[in-house]
Scaffold this active site. Structure first.
Site, PDB file in Angstrom:
ATOM      1  N   TYR A  65     -24.260 -54.756  30.916  1.00 60.78           N
ATOM      2  CA  TYR A  65     -23.812 -53.379  30.764  1.00 60.78           C
ATOM      3  C   TYR A  65     -24.713 -52.647  29.782  1.00 60.78           C
ATOM      4  O   TYR A  65     -25.062 -53.173  28.727  1.00 60.78           O
ATOM      5  CB  TYR A  65     -22.346 -53.313  30.267  1.00 60.78           C
ATOM      6  CG  TYR A  65     -21.909 -51.873  30.012  1.00 60.78           C
ATOM      7  CD1 TYR A  65     -21.401 -51.099  31.041  1.00 60.78           C
ATOM      8  CD2 TYR A  65     -22.094 -51.276  28.757  1.00 60.78           C
ATOM      9  CE1 TYR A  65     -21.061 -49.767  30.839  1.00 60.78           C
ATOM     10  CE2 TYR A  65     -21.760 -49.951  28.546  1.00 60.78           C
ATOM     11  CZ  TYR A  65     -21.243 -49.203  29.592  1.00 60.78           C
ATOM     12  OH  TYR A  65     -20.915 -47.892  29.392  1.00 60.78           O
ATOM     13  N   ASN A  92     -16.274 -53.046  29.208  1.00 63.10           N
ATOM     14  CA  ASN A  92     -17.273 -53.263  30.265  1.00 63.10           C
ATOM     15  C   ASN A  92     -16.629 -53.754  31.559  1.00 63.10           C
ATOM     16  O   ASN A  92     -16.947 -53.259  32.643  1.00 63.10           O
ATOM     17  CB  ASN A  92     -18.343 -54.249  29.791  1.00 63.10           C
ATOM     18  CG  ASN A  92     -19.102 -53.725  28.583  1.00 63.10           C
ATOM     19  OD1 ASN A  92     -18.909 -52.564  28.200  1.00 63.10           O
ATOM     20  ND2 ASN A  92     -19.925 -54.547  27.971  1.00 63.10           N
ATOM     21  N   LYS A 151     -20.350 -42.257  36.913  1.00 65.76           N
ATOM     22  CA  LYS A 151     -19.092 -41.720  37.430  1.00 65.76           C
ATOM     23  C   LYS A 151     -19.196 -40.285  37.933  1.00 65.76           C
ATOM     24  O   LYS A 151     -18.749 -39.968  39.030  1.00 65.76           O
ATOM     25  CB  LYS A 151     -17.988 -41.867  36.377  1.00 65.76           C
ATOM     26  CG  LYS A 151     -17.484 -43.315  36.323  1.00 65.76           C
ATOM     27  CD  LYS A 151     -16.590 -43.600  35.166  1.00 65.76           C
ATOM     28  CE  LYS A 151     -17.352 -43.647  33.857  1.00 65.76           C
ATOM     29  NZ  LYS A 151     -18.405 -44.703  33.821  1.00 65.76           N
ATOM     30  N   SER A 162     -19.417  -9.778  54.562  1.00 67.08           N
ATOM     31  CA  SER A 162     -20.489  -9.334  53.685  1.00 67.08           C
ATOM     32  C   SER A 162     -19.965  -8.187  52.832  1.00 67.08           C
ATOM     33  O   SER A 162     -19.226  -7.338  53.322  1.00 67.08           O
ATOM     34  CB  SER A 162     -21.669  -8.851  54.532  1.00 67.08           C
ATOM     35  OG  SER A 162     -22.491  -7.988  53.768  1.00 67.08           O
ATOM     36  N   THR A 222     -34.302 -31.176  73.153  1.00 68.46           N
ATOM     37  CA  THR A 222     -35.212 -32.013  72.368  1.00 68.46           C
ATOM     38  C   THR A 222     -36.293 -31.033  71.927  1.00 68.46           C
ATOM     39  O   THR A 222     -36.688 -30.157  72.703  1.00 68.46           O
ATOM     40  CB  THR A 222     -35.824 -33.171  73.197  1.00 68.46           C
ATOM     41  OG1 THR A 222     -36.584 -32.620  74.267  1.00 68.46           O
ATOM     42  CG2 THR A 222     -34.743 -34.070  73.782  1.00 68.46           C
ATOM     43  N   HIS A 223     -36.698 -31.166  70.675  1.00 64.95           N
ATOM     44  CA  HIS A 223     -37.682 -30.228  70.098  1.00 64.95           C
ATOM     45  C   HIS A 223     -37.180 -28.778  70.184  1.00 64.95           C
ATOM     46  O   HIS A 223     -37.976 -27.843  70.289  1.00 64.95           O
ATOM     47  CB  HIS A 223     -39.040 -30.342  70.800  1.00 64.95           C
ATOM     48  CG  HIS A 223     -39.449 -31.757  71.072  1.00 64.95           C
ATOM     49  ND1 HIS A 223     -40.089 -32.536  70.142  1.00 64.95           N
ATOM     50  CD2 HIS A 223     -39.264 -32.543  72.173  1.00 64.95           C
ATOM     51  CE1 HIS A 223     -40.308 -33.746  70.651  1.00 64.95           C
ATOM     52  NE2 HIS A 223     -39.807 -33.774  71.876  1.00 64.95           N
ATOM     53  N   ASN A 273     -19.717 -14.352  58.568  1.00 62.25           N
ATOM     54  CA  ASN A 273     -20.652 -15.432  58.259  1.00 62.25           C
ATOM     55  C   ASN A 273     -20.010 -16.812  58.258  1.00 62.25           C
ATOM     56  O   ASN A 273     -18.844 -16.970  57.886  1.00 62.25           O
ATOM     57  CB  ASN A 273     -21.291 -15.188  56.890  1.00 62.25           C
ATOM     58  CG  ASN A 273     -22.087 -13.900  56.850  1.00 62.25           C
ATOM     59  OD1 ASN A 273     -22.643 -13.459  57.860  1.00 62.25           O
ATOM     60  ND2 ASN A 273     -22.132 -13.276  55.678  1.00 62.25           N
TER      61      ASN A 273
HETATM   62  N1  ARG Z   1     -17.194 -44.856  28.913  1.00 58.61           N
HETATM   63  C1  ARG Z   1     -17.907 -46.057  29.159  1.00 58.61           C
HETATM   64  C2  ARG Z   1     -18.566 -46.010  30.542  1.00 58.61           C
HETATM   65  O1  ARG Z   1     -18.190 -45.214  31.283  1.00 58.61           O
HETATM   66  C3  ARG Z   1     -16.977 -47.215  29.110  1.00 58.61           C
HETATM   67  C4  ARG Z   1     -17.648 -48.514  28.816  1.00 58.61           C
HETATM   68  C5  ARG Z   1     -18.101 -48.508  27.405  1.00 58.61           C
HETATM   69  N2  ARG Z   1     -18.586 -49.779  27.020  1.00 58.61           N
HETATM   70  C6  ARG Z   1     -19.328 -49.936  25.952  1.00 58.61           C
HETATM   71  N3  ARG Z   1     -19.730 -51.118  25.674  1.00 58.61           N
HETATM   72  N4  ARG Z   1     -19.648 -48.920  25.187  1.00 58.61           N
HETATM   73  O2  ARG Z   1     -19.435 -46.748  30.861  1.00 58.61           O
END
Ligand code: ARG
Length: 452
Positions: free
Chosen positions: A316, A109, A324, A276, A154-155, A284
């Site tokens: 967490y 975490n 991500k 094209s 404008t507009h 384009n």
């Molecule tokens: N792959 C997990 C994530 O991206 C990592 C953290 C996992 N932690 C856990 N307590 N399962 O969040």
């Protein structure tokens, strides 16, 4: 083997659980994960939780893994649950049971929060470099534009005469604020959560300040629950990327319009346009269209990263694993857009036609204002003149001095010279307004900013 199996679990993970819970998008955190582990191990050595010998062996193993990561030879296995598991698994292959000490006083975490922060600090720096390059391109084009005059809109109606350079530099200032925003975000990104552990810290004598110091980070967490449970830093990064994409998208929209046959204000280099498959004559502005399209998907990332936090209980939760790929998508989109659109603008040739003389209507009204006429009255005088000319299918270009004086006795014959877009720009006095003087000042200010 997972990091958590073997103890409490008698059975291995179901195939469907594995397929559903594993997310390989975090593999690009590999090098920052190793960096974080090296700093963590150094701290464990400093506080005596690892012997000198252990610290050295684990560090050597991690450095070997870093070598593999750098050369692209690091191998992920289908049995690695995430990037953190992959590194610990590989460390075990290299240094044996000692690898089991790496995770001392740490949880995935705080580890993943650290990795993500380290990654985004670097990404923010990269985006700042690209944004500054783009600003440089706009400044160069502003210089090339010289004294070319266009209508401001404008507009989507012609408004006032302005230098083309003034229009281009408007985008430079937007992108400069994007730079400022990314730099501001780094202040909050560059804070180490290492030591927060699973959520409450540890009974071991960890030294989070030393970990942060080993990483060269500017700050250290003050609340372990906040450290592992918060993702506002990631949302802020996506917001920065989104706003920047929106700026690029607005520029794109104009470039698309300007390269149309109807406008014919700009010609793009062949290298930055597409053809094209059907119509041989087409050229384009696909880069600009894709920037506009990708801005929409980045708005989606911002919506998702904010929604991800709503109603999430402390601290967490696995929901956060979804963060991500959203952030990576937003960042990749911006990085690609800055590169491609930057090249397209750098190689573009701008050749706008002069605006219609209507854009001097406000100038004419201001002539009367300088003679003491209330603006509202001057506005009506010029408005009536415009309306009469339009009724005769004529324009300001056809206006004679006599007609001007007939419209209002306070006009003098030489006022007819004000019905000229170039004169209009020359007469502009407002600092930061659409005059060549203002353009010169802006270029100077932006060049000082870029040199720093
Ligand atoms: N792959 C997990 C994530 O991206 C990592 C953290 C996992 N932690 C856990 N307590 N399962 O969040």
């Amino acid at each position: 083997m997972t990091l958590w199996g073997g103890g409490r679990f008698d059975e291995g993970p179901a195939e469907s659980l594995w397929r559903f819970t594993v997310d390989i998008s975090d593999r690009r955190l590999l090098s920052v994960d190793i960096k974080g582990s090296l700093a963590h191990v150094a701290m464990l050595g400093e506080v005596g939780l690892l012997s000198q010998q252990e610290t050295a062996s684990i560090s050597e193993g991690l450095l070997a893994i870093r070598g593999e990561a750098d050369s692209g030879s690091f191998e992920f296995l289908d049995t690695d649950e995430d990037v953190h598991s992959a590194v610990e698994r590989r460390l075990g292959e290299l240094v044996g049971d000692l690898a089991g000490k790496l995770h001392t006083g740490r949880s995935r975490n705080d580890q993943v929060a650290l990795d993500f922060r380290l990654y985004l600090v670097e990404a923010a720096g990269d985006r700042v470099v690209q944004l500054e390059r783009f600003i440089g391109v706009l400044v160069d084009q502003a210089k090339l534009a010289g004294e070319k005059v266009i209508p401001s809109y404008t507009h989507v109606q012609q408004a006032q005469a302005v230098p083309l350079a003034h229009h281009l530099l408007a985008y430079a200032w937007m992108l400069k604020r994007d730079v400022d925003r990314f730099n501001d975000a780094v202040v909050r990104l560059d804070v180490s959560p290492l030591g927060a552990g699973a959520s409450g810290g540890s009974s071991l004598p960890l030294d989070p300040v030393a970990s942060a110091h080993n990483l060269g980070m500017q700050g250290v967490f003050t609340n372990s629950m906040d450290a592992v449970g918060s993702r506002d830093f990631a949302a802020e990064f996506v917001w920065c990327a989104t706003q920047s994409m929106l700026h690029l998208s607005r520029l794109s929209e104009e470039l698309i319009l300007w390269c149309s046959t109807e406008f014919n204000w700009v010609t793009f280099s062949d290298a930055y346009t597409t053809g094209s498959s059907a119509m041989p004559h087409k050229k384009n502005a696909d880069i600009a269209e894709l920037v506009r399209g990708k801005a929409s998907t980045v708005i989606g990332d911002l919506t998702a990263i904010t929604a991800l936090q709503k109603g999430l209980p402390m601290t967490y939760n696995r929901d956060l694993q979804e963060d991500k790929r959203l952030v990576f998508h937003a960042d990749d989109s911006l990085a690609g857009a800055l590169d491609a659109l930057g090249g397209m603008v750098a190689t573009a040739v701008f050749h706008p036609p002069p605006p219609t003389a209507w854009v001097t209507a406000l100038d004419l009204a201001e002539v009367l204002v300088e003679r003491g006429v209330p603006f509202r009255e001057a506005h009506h005088v010029v408005g009536r003149l415009v309306s009469a000319l339009i009724a005769d299918d004529r324009g300001f270009d056809d206006l004679t001095p006599d007609e001007l004086i007939a419209a209002d006795g306070r006009f003098v014959p030489s006022d007819i010279d004000r019905v000229d877009p170039v004169r209009s720009v020359d007469a502009r006095r407002t600092a930061g307004g659409g005059s060549m003087q203002s353009v010169a000042t802006q270029i100077e200010q932006l060049e000082v900013f870029l040199e720093r």
